[in-house]
Design a protein around this motif. Structure first.
Motif, PDB file in Angstrom:
ATOM      1  N   THR A 159      31.678 -24.856  29.425  1.00 63.29           N
ATOM      2  CA  THR A 159      32.586 -25.911  29.901  1.00 63.29           C
ATOM      3  C   THR A 159      31.904 -27.277  29.913  1.00 63.29           C
ATOM      4  N   CYS A 160      30.657 -27.320  30.417  1.00 60.27           N
ATOM      5  CA  CYS A 160      29.963 -28.615  30.514  1.00 60.27           C
ATOM      6  C   CYS A 160      29.812 -29.270  29.142  1.00 60.27           C
ATOM      7  N   SER A 161      29.402 -28.461  28.156  1.00 61.45           N
ATOM      8  CA  SER A 161      29.059 -29.075  26.875  1.00 61.45           C
ATOM      9  C   SER A 161      30.262 -29.295  25.978  1.00 61.45           C
ATOM     10  N   LEU A 176      38.558 -28.408  36.557  1.00 65.57           N
ATOM     11  CA  LEU A 176      37.842 -29.192  35.537  1.00 65.57           C
ATOM     12  C   LEU A 176      37.383 -30.532  36.097  1.00 65.57           C
ATOM     13  N   GLU A 177      38.204 -31.137  36.927  1.00 65.98           N
ATOM     14  CA  GLU A 177      37.802 -32.422  37.515  1.00 65.98           C
ATOM     15  C   GLU A 177      36.507 -32.247  38.321  1.00 65.98           C
ATOM     16  N   ALA A 178      36.483 -31.195  39.147  1.00 67.47           N
ATOM     17  CA  ALA A 178      35.304 -30.958  39.978  1.00 67.47           C
ATOM     18  C   ALA A 178      34.106 -30.549  39.118  1.00 67.47           C
ATOM     19  N   THR A 179      34.341 -29.621  38.203  1.00 72.64           N
ATOM     20  CA  THR A 179      33.229 -29.115  37.392  1.00 72.64           C
ATOM     21  C   THR A 179      32.648 -30.218  36.505  1.00 72.64           C
ATOM     22  N   THR A 213      32.743 -33.400  37.029  1.00 72.20           N
ATOM     23  CA  THR A 213      32.007 -34.344  37.887  1.00 72.20           C
ATOM     24  C   THR A 213      30.615 -33.781  38.174  1.00 72.20           C
ATOM     25  N   ALA A 214      30.571 -32.479  38.468  1.00 73.23           N
ATOM     26  CA  ALA A 214      29.278 -31.833  38.749  1.00 73.23           C
ATOM     27  C   ALA A 214      28.383 -31.820  37.507  1.00 73.23           C
ATOM     28  N   CYS A 215      28.990 -31.569  36.349  1.00 73.72           N
ATOM     29  CA  CYS A 215      28.206 -31.566  35.102  1.00 73.72           C
ATOM     30  C   CYS A 215      27.627 -32.957  34.848  1.00 73.72           C
ATOM     31  N   ALA A 258      26.975 -35.276  36.975  1.00 72.49           N
ATOM     32  CA  ALA A 258      25.944 -35.605  37.969  1.00 72.49           C
ATOM     33  C   ALA A 258      24.618 -34.905  37.639  1.00 72.49           C
ATOM     34  N   GLY A 259      24.683 -33.820  36.895  1.00 75.87           N
ATOM     35  CA  GLY A 259      23.463 -33.064  36.594  1.00 75.87           C
ATOM     36  C   GLY A 259      22.725 -33.555  35.377  1.00 75.87           C
TER      37      GLY A 259
END
Lengths: 175, 272
Positions: A114-116, A164-167, A169-171, A173-174
């Motif tokens: 999901t992140c990439s 997806l909005e939360a994930t 955002t977390a991605c 930030a990382g």
């Protein structure tokens, strides 16, 4: 009547006859879904494959006139037939069926994390999901009377949007 | 208005969450996504304790401010600032306002710290469990769960992330977790996302509020000399109230299916 006149009359009669002949790839005019499917199968089998999208749309419109849960089966069998006949690939047939008659969103098909993969194109994904939801409204709600299925798809869309909005955002930030 | 709300503290609500979530995780026999390990739950518990202290500390002074403001309006002091009674009232409001700022100044650093801890814990879990271990397709399958088309299955209703007091939000989080019965990963994914975005928003608001407090305190100390109630004061009080106590709760209801007989759905061989 001389020969020249006879030929002209014959030519006019011939042209008139052609005008009355239905075009080779016409769509079904019946309001009965089974009969419409038979008509479309016949046309597809005789070389009208380029019209597939138009035929599929016409079949949906015909089914909307008599919505019932059994219509799902009719469309499934029709799509299986198109795959068996080699008119569509198995994957295309699945895409068609699931886009209209399944809760799951084909837009979300992906082999990468999901992140990439999803987060960089999140807006596009959500827009495509919204369009797919509109097709599901047609297939599930207006053709098959599967209200529960449609409302589940609608809720799934909202849940995916939130997660997806939360994930994403977390991605971000990382990084 | 907020003073009349039922008081359900963050501490109690999150204590329930703390007890419940590990139980839910252990009860699940499927491969689970670990969004609420004990560290995250502990962060939530600490946040709840700090927030409860802050809520309790501020509620009294904000309640007093509300009463004084109402009295000020009822006494028709607007436009009659020269009146000695109104001047006295105005000074009292200013003093209560300063008191509120002092309480916030004292409590906000702890609050900011714990909110950030919770936010960072959830951020890490979301990134690893959903961001890198899942594709968008597996995420979808997790959200759907086993009962793909059963709209009647218990699931959290999305409520948006504003317009509700913090303690009420956490009471709802508890209810959502409690109602998602046997460790529905789909509910926990939505819940974790909701809490994380809440915390993210709250974190930004707290940082902004802290920046404003020193300035607001100075201005009010000056205003005390003149006894004026400024629109800015009202704005700051309103902001604090919206952070802590929120506006009227707003339910976002997703339409349910119409009542009727539920037929066993047809399953196509093409279905994925």
């Amino acid at each position: 009547m001389n020969l020249k006149t006879t030929l002209i009359v014959a030519a006019v009669a011939l042209l008139g006859g052609c005008a009355a002949t239905p075009p080779p790839c016409d769509g079904p005019t019946t309001r009965n879904l089974d009969a419409a499917v038979m008509h479309v199968k016949d046309k597809l089998a005789t070389g009208c494959t380029a019209q597939f999208n138009g035929y599929f749309d016409t079949l949906l419109t015909t089914a909307e006139g008599n919505p019932r849960p059994e219509n799902k089966r009719v469309f499934s069998e029709f799509l299986v037939w198109t795959a068996d006949e080699g008119l569509l690939s198995q994957r295309q047939a699945k895409d068609y069926y699931n886009r209209f008659f399944n809760v799951k969103f084909m837009t979300l098909a992906s082999d990468y994390n999901t992140c990439s993969h999803t987060c960089p194109r999140r807006d596009r994904v959500l827009l495509d999901m919204e369009r797919e939801l509109s097709d599901k409204e047609r297939g599930l709600l207006r053709v098959s009377r599967d209200d529960a299925g449609y409302y589940r798809a609608d809720r799934l869309f909202k849940e995916v949007e939130l997660v997806l909005e939360a994930t994403c955002t977390a991605c971000a930030a990382g990084r | 208005m907020y003073a009349t709300h039922a008081r359900i503290s963050w501490h109690r609500a999150l204590a329930f969450v703390a007890l419940l979530v590990p139980g839910l995780a252990s009860a699940n026999t499927n491969p689970t996504i670990r969004l609420f390990p004990t560290t995250v739950v502990e962060d939530l518990r600490q946040t709840s304790a700090v927030a409860q202290e802050m809520e309790t500390g501020l509620q009294e002074v904000i309640g007093r401010l509300d009463q004084q403001q109402q009295l000020y309006l009822d006494s028709k002091c607007e436009g009659a600032e020269g009146d000695p009674g109104c001047q006295r009232l105005s000074k009292q409001i200013g003093a209560a306002y300063l008191e509120m700022l002092e309480i916030m100044e004292a409590r906000l650093p702890d609050m900011e710290h714990t909110v950030n801890n919770t936010r960072l814990s959830l951020e890490k879990r979301l990134r690893s469990e959903i961001g890198t271990k899942m594709t968008s397709w597996t995420l979808q399958e997790t959200l759907i769960g086993k009962q793909k088309t059963n709209a009647a299955a218990p699931s959290p209703s999305l409520r948006g992330r504003s317009g509700m007091r913090l303690s009420e939000r956490f009471r709802q989080y508890y209810q959502l977790v409690a109602s998602s019965n046997t460790s529905a990963d789909q509910s926990l994914a939505v819940l974790a996302s909701d809490i994380y975005l809440d915390m993210d928003e709250t974190s930004v608001l707290i940082a902004r509020t802290r920046e404003e407090i020193a300035r607001a305190t100075l201005i009010e100390q000056l205003n005390q000399s003149f006894g004026a109630i400024t629109p800015e004061m009202m704005e700051v009080v309103g902001g604090v109230k919206s952070i802590l106590f929120g506006d009227a709760p707003e339910d976002i209801v997703i339409a349910g299916p119409p009542p009727g007989s539920v037929e066993k759905p047809y399953r196509s061989p093409l279905e994925q």
